[in-house]
Design a protein around this motif. Structure first.
Motif, PDB file in Angstrom:
ATOM      1  N   ARG A  81       0.814  -1.206   0.000  1.00  0.00           N
ATOM      2  CA  ARG A  81       0.000   0.000   0.000  1.00  0.00           C
ATOM      3  C   ARG A  81       0.855   1.267   0.000  1.00  0.00           C
ATOM      4  O   ARG A  81       1.876   1.338   0.671  1.00  0.00           O
ATOM      5  N   VAL A  82       0.414   2.279  -0.769  1.00  0.00           N
ATOM      6  CA  VAL A  82       1.116   3.562  -0.841  1.00  0.00           C
ATOM      7  C   VAL A  82       0.142   4.666  -0.427  1.00  0.00           C
ATOM      8  O   VAL A  82      -0.973   4.742  -0.948  1.00  0.00           O
ATOM      9  N   THR A  83       0.598   5.507   0.523  1.00  0.00           N
ATOM     10  CA  THR A  83      -0.224   6.634   0.975  1.00  0.00           C
ATOM     11  C   THR A  83       0.626   7.902   1.002  1.00  0.00           C
ATOM     12  O   THR A  83       1.850   7.845   0.937  1.00  0.00           O
ATOM     13  N   ALA A  88      -3.888   9.506   2.948  1.00  0.00           N
ATOM     14  CA  ALA A  88      -4.743   9.276   1.784  1.00  0.00           C
ATOM     15  C   ALA A  88      -4.112   8.209   0.889  1.00  0.00           C
ATOM     16  O   ALA A  88      -2.921   8.250   0.589  1.00  0.00           O
ATOM     17  N   ARG A  89      -4.925   7.253   0.472  1.00  0.00           N
ATOM     18  CA  ARG A  89      -4.433   6.154  -0.355  1.00  0.00           C
ATOM     19  C   ARG A  89      -4.112   6.646  -1.753  1.00  0.00           C
ATOM     20  O   ARG A  89      -4.931   7.280  -2.407  1.00  0.00           O
ATOM     21  N   LEU A  90      -2.886   6.335  -2.215  1.00  0.00           N
ATOM     22  CA  LEU A  90      -2.447   6.745  -3.550  1.00  0.00           C
ATOM     23  C   LEU A  90      -2.359   5.580  -4.518  1.00  0.00           C
ATOM     24  O   LEU A  90      -2.395   5.781  -5.726  1.00  0.00           O
ATOM     25  N   GLY A  91      -2.215   4.361  -4.021  1.00  0.00           N
ATOM     26  CA  GLY A  91      -2.106   3.207  -4.897  1.00  0.00           C
ATOM     27  C   GLY A  91      -1.352   2.073  -4.239  1.00  0.00           C
ATOM     28  O   GLY A  91      -1.269   1.993  -3.014  1.00  0.00           O
ATOM     29  N   VAL A  92      -0.791   1.203  -5.087  1.00  0.00           N
ATOM     30  CA  VAL A  92      -0.021   0.046  -4.617  1.00  0.00           C
ATOM     31  C   VAL A  92       1.297  -0.031  -5.383  1.00  0.00           C
ATOM     32  O   VAL A  92       1.388   0.410  -6.529  1.00  0.00           O
ATOM     33  N   VAL A  93       2.308  -0.587  -4.748  1.00  0.00           N
ATOM     34  CA  VAL A  93       3.609  -0.782  -5.392  1.00  0.00           C
ATOM     35  C   VAL A  93       3.494  -1.958  -6.351  1.00  0.00           C
ATOM     36  O   VAL A  93       3.062  -3.051  -5.961  1.00  0.00           O
ATOM     37  N   THR A  94       3.873  -1.741  -7.612  1.00  0.00           N
ATOM     38  CA  THR A  94       3.819  -2.814  -8.608  1.00  0.00           C
ATOM     39  C   THR A  94       5.194  -3.312  -9.013  1.00  0.00           C
ATOM     40  O   THR A  94       5.311  -4.413  -9.551  1.00  0.00           O
ATOM     41  N   ASP A  95       6.246  -2.525  -8.771  1.00  0.00           N
ATOM     42  CA  ASP A  95       7.596  -2.936  -9.139  1.00  0.00           C
ATOM     43  C   ASP A  95       8.594  -2.034  -8.422  1.00  0.00           C
ATOM     44  O   ASP A  95       8.232  -0.995  -7.881  1.00  0.00           O
ATOM     45  N   ALA A  96       9.852  -2.456  -8.424  1.00  0.00           N
ATOM     46  CA  ALA A  96      10.936  -1.648  -7.875  1.00  0.00           C
ATOM     47  C   ALA A  96      12.054  -1.615  -8.902  1.00  0.00           C
ATOM     48  O   ALA A  96      12.430  -2.652  -9.444  1.00  0.00           O
ATOM     49  N   LEU A  97      12.564  -0.429  -9.202  1.00  0.00           N
ATOM     50  CA  LEU A  97      13.670  -0.280 -10.139  1.00  0.00           C
ATOM     51  C   LEU A  97      14.979  -0.366  -9.374  1.00  0.00           C
ATOM     52  O   LEU A  97      15.187   0.356  -8.400  1.00  0.00           O
ATOM     53  N   LEU A  98      15.870  -1.280  -9.827  1.00  0.00           N
ATOM     54  CA  LEU A  98      17.133  -1.538  -9.139  1.00  0.00           C
ATOM     55  C   LEU A  98      18.318  -1.127  -9.987  1.00  0.00           C
ATOM     56  O   LEU A  98      18.300  -1.285 -11.204  1.00  0.00           O
ATOM     57  N   ASN A  99      19.367  -0.661  -9.319  1.00  0.00           N
ATOM     58  CA  ASN A  99      20.659  -0.501  -9.962  1.00  0.00           C
ATOM     59  C   ASN A  99      21.259  -1.900 -10.018  1.00  0.00           C
ATOM     60  O   ASN A  99      21.378  -2.567  -8.987  1.00  0.00           O
ATOM     61  N   GLU A 100      21.648  -2.363 -11.214  1.00  0.00           N
ATOM     62  CA  GLU A 100      22.108  -3.741 -11.385  1.00  0.00           C
ATOM     63  C   GLU A 100      23.389  -4.062 -10.631  1.00  0.00           C
ATOM     64  O   GLU A 100      23.620  -5.200 -10.259  1.00  0.00           O
ATOM     65  N   GLU A 101      24.238  -3.072 -10.431  1.00  0.00           N
ATOM     66  CA  GLU A 101      25.525  -3.329  -9.795  1.00  0.00           C
ATOM     67  C   GLU A 101      25.470  -3.197  -8.274  1.00  0.00           C
ATOM     68  O   GLU A 101      26.013  -4.024  -7.555  1.00  0.00           O
ATOM     69  N   THR A 102      24.802  -2.156  -7.771  1.00  0.00           N
ATOM     70  CA  THR A 102      24.758  -1.932  -6.323  1.00  0.00           C
ATOM     71  C   THR A 102      23.584  -2.632  -5.655  1.00  0.00           C
ATOM     72  O   THR A 102      23.564  -2.769  -4.433  1.00  0.00           O
ATOM     73  N   LEU A 103      22.577  -3.034  -6.442  1.00  0.00           N
ATOM     74  CA  LEU A 103      21.362  -3.684  -5.959  1.00  0.00           C
ATOM     75  C   LEU A 103      20.558  -2.789  -5.010  1.00  0.00           C
ATOM     76  O   LEU A 103      19.811  -3.256  -4.177  1.00  0.00           O
ATOM     77  N   ARG A 104      20.713  -1.480  -5.183  1.00  0.00           N
ATOM     78  CA  ARG A 104      19.938  -0.502  -4.411  1.00  0.00           C
ATOM     79  C   ARG A 104      18.704  -0.098  -5.219  1.00  0.00           C
ATOM     80  O   ARG A 104      18.743  -0.023  -6.440  1.00  0.00           O
ATOM     81  N   VAL A 105      17.619   0.194  -4.527  1.00  0.00           N
ATOM     82  CA  VAL A 105      16.374   0.600  -5.170  1.00  0.00           C
ATOM     83  C   VAL A 105      16.477   2.068  -5.568  1.00  0.00           C
ATOM     84  O   VAL A 105      16.747   2.930  -4.737  1.00  0.00           O
TER      85      VAL A 105
END
Length: 149
Positions: A81-83, A88-105
């Motif tokens: 859930r995202v607020t 106030a509700r804004l939506g839901v998380v559908t994916d996370a974008l990662l840096n391929e080398e550091t594995l940080r979001v």
């Protein structure tokens, strides 16, 4: 950058040998890094590779080293859930974008619902905080509708 969804199905290469394919990636409880991946290979059940074992998440495979482990109890943890700060509700998380080398979001992809996705598209949150729960994390974003460069 790559997304958690794009990782699903990629072959997992452990110490130079194909060990299976990615079932899902699991984020840390604060939603800032990749904690590990769940993969399956052959007739054995799902296995776990920690973040420290993952050397690179490429476009065509995940390169890792070391011995696979049993799944941790919270391997099904995900952000949901995202607020906004007022609740106030804004939506839901559908994916996370990662840096391929550091594995940080780098950003979280957020869906406001099917109709809004068709009209405005999904949006990305880069400034967020996470309140972890048992199986899901509750995301609070500072500024909705941010753009990712």
């Amino acid at each position: 950058m790559t997304g958690l969804k794009k990782m699903v199905g990629l072959p997992v290469i452990v110490d130079g040998k194909t060990a299976g394919s990615v079932m899902r990636g699991v984020l840390s409880r604060d939603g800032r890094t990749l904690r590990g991946i769940v993969f399956r290979g052959g007739l054995m059940g799902p296995k776990w590779l920690t973040r420290e074992q993952i050397l690179l998440v490429g476009k065509v495979s995940v390169i890792a080293s070391g011995r696979a482990h049993r799944l941790p109890r919270d391997a099904s943890y995900r952000l949901f859930r995202v607020t906004d700060p007022e609740g106030a509700r804004l939506g839901v998380v559908t994916d996370a974008l990662l840096n391929e080398e550091t594995l940080r979001v780098a950003a979280l992809e957020v869906s406001s619902g099917p109709v809004d996705d068709l009209i405005d598209g999904r949006w990305y949150a880069t400034a967020y905080s996470v309140r972890p729960g048992t199986d899901t994390g509750h995301v609070t974003v500072a500024c909705p509708r941010e753009e990712v460069n």
